[in-house]
Design an enzyme around this catalytic site. Structure first.
Site, mmCIF file in Angstrom:
data_model
loop_
_atom_site.group_PDB
_atom_site.id
_atom_site.type_symbol
_atom_site.label_atom_id
_atom_site.label_comp_id
_atom_site.label_asym_id
_atom_site.label_seq_id
_atom_site.Cartn_x
_atom_site.Cartn_y
_atom_site.Cartn_z
ATOM 1 N N ALA A 158 0.830 -1.204 0.000
ATOM 2 C CA ALA A 158 0.000 0.000 0.000
ATOM 3 C C ALA A 158 0.868 1.258 0.000
ATOM 4 O O ALA A 158 0.651 2.181 -0.803
ATOM 5 C CB ALA A 158 -0.943 0.001 1.202
ATOM 6 N N TYR A 159 1.861 1.288 0.861
ATOM 7 C CA TYR A 159 2.756 2.452 0.941
ATOM 8 C C TYR A 159 3.433 2.704 -0.404
ATOM 9 O O TYR A 159 3.438 3.834 -0.920
ATOM 10 C CB TYR A 159 3.799 2.208 2.029
ATOM 11 C CG TYR A 159 4.901 3.228 2.086
ATOM 12 C CD1 TYR A 159 4.679 4.486 2.631
ATOM 13 C CD2 TYR A 159 6.169 2.936 1.602
ATOM 14 C CE1 TYR A 159 5.696 5.431 2.678
ATOM 15 C CE2 TYR A 159 7.189 3.865 1.648
ATOM 16 C CZ TYR A 159 6.951 5.111 2.183
ATOM 17 O OH TYR A 159 7.960 6.044 2.228
#
Length: 254
Positions: A158-159
């Site tokens: 996600a990051y």
């Protein structure tokens, strides 16, 4: 102190890479406004350090993931510029604020996803948009990304995806702000030993050794390896560098 000094706004400037960037900017004769979310004492200490180097500086509270607060922040920023610098504009925006979550793709929650998106992508998008009237022509924007958009480690899906979006956005910003002479670049650090993401790398010798083993220069990065790169993009020497992704990783995962 003259009022002719350039001014940079550094989000998340009270610690880590933002703190280091603020110091590097000061060494290049650039004044700094830094933002912090909760760490007011740390931010005030950075301001004092910058002032001791002969620069003007200010610290302002900002939750970089709360877009509803941006209008009020910009009003306060305008006041600070007038009161401290007798100016209506600043010259460089450094979109540095951020945090990390290490979670496998299979178990990343929607809440974790949204929190990362709000700070690392949505917040950057709309804070920059709202700063445009205060950002001087012929200035610059530096967005922070990560080496994880080029190579992958489990737990960062996600990051890294948010930072991938920032890298694409950087090109569009450069294209659309070019007529105003505003350059937009992105700096992608490799693994840096700070308190980011809970300080896991900084506190884990085995992880440091692994990172060193896959890095051409043989060690993890330190904050001093990054701040100067960001600051250099705010100088005339790199004035023809635009819409570029500059990875500062010591040669990780080659």
């Amino acid at each position: 102190m003259t009022t002719s000094a350039k001014i940079a706004l550094v989000t998340g400037g009270s610690r880590g890479l933002g703190h280091n960037t603020a110091l590097a900017l000061a060494r290049k004769g650039i004044d700094v406004i830094l933002t912090y979310r909760k760490e007011k004492e740390q931010a005030d200490a950075v301001v004092a350090d910058l002032e001791s180097q002969g620069r003007k500086a200010a610290a302002m509270q900002l939750d970089a993931g709360d877009t509803a607060s941006f209008d009020a922040f910009l009003a306060r920023l305008s006041d600070v510029l007038k009161q401290t610098w007798n100016r209506d504009t600043f010259d460089y925006l450094i979109n540095n604020a951020g945090f990390g979550i290490n979670a496998p793709f299979a178990s990343t929650t929607e809440e974790q996803f949204d929190s990362l998106m709000n700070v690392h992508f949505k917040g950057v998008y709309f804070l920059t948009q709202k700063c445009l009237p205060l950002l001087a022509d012929n200035g610059g924007i530096v967005n922070l990304s990560t080496g994880l958009t080029r190579f992958s480690f489990e737990g960062s899906s996600a990051y890294a995806a948010m930072k991938g979006a920032i890298e694409v956005l950087t090109k569009y910003m450069a294209k659309e702000l070019g007529p105003r002479g505003i350059r937009v670049n992105v700096v992608a650090p490799g693994a840096i030993a700070t308190d980011f993401g809970g300080g896991r790398l900084k506190a884990t010798p085995a992880l440091q050794a692994h990172i060193g083993s896959v890095t051409a220069l043989g060690r993890p990065g330190q904050p001093d390896d990054i701040g100067g790169v960001v600051a250099a993009l705010c100088t005339d020497e790199l004035g023809w560098v635009n819409a570029q992704r500059i990875e500062a990783s010591g040669g990780m995962m080659l």
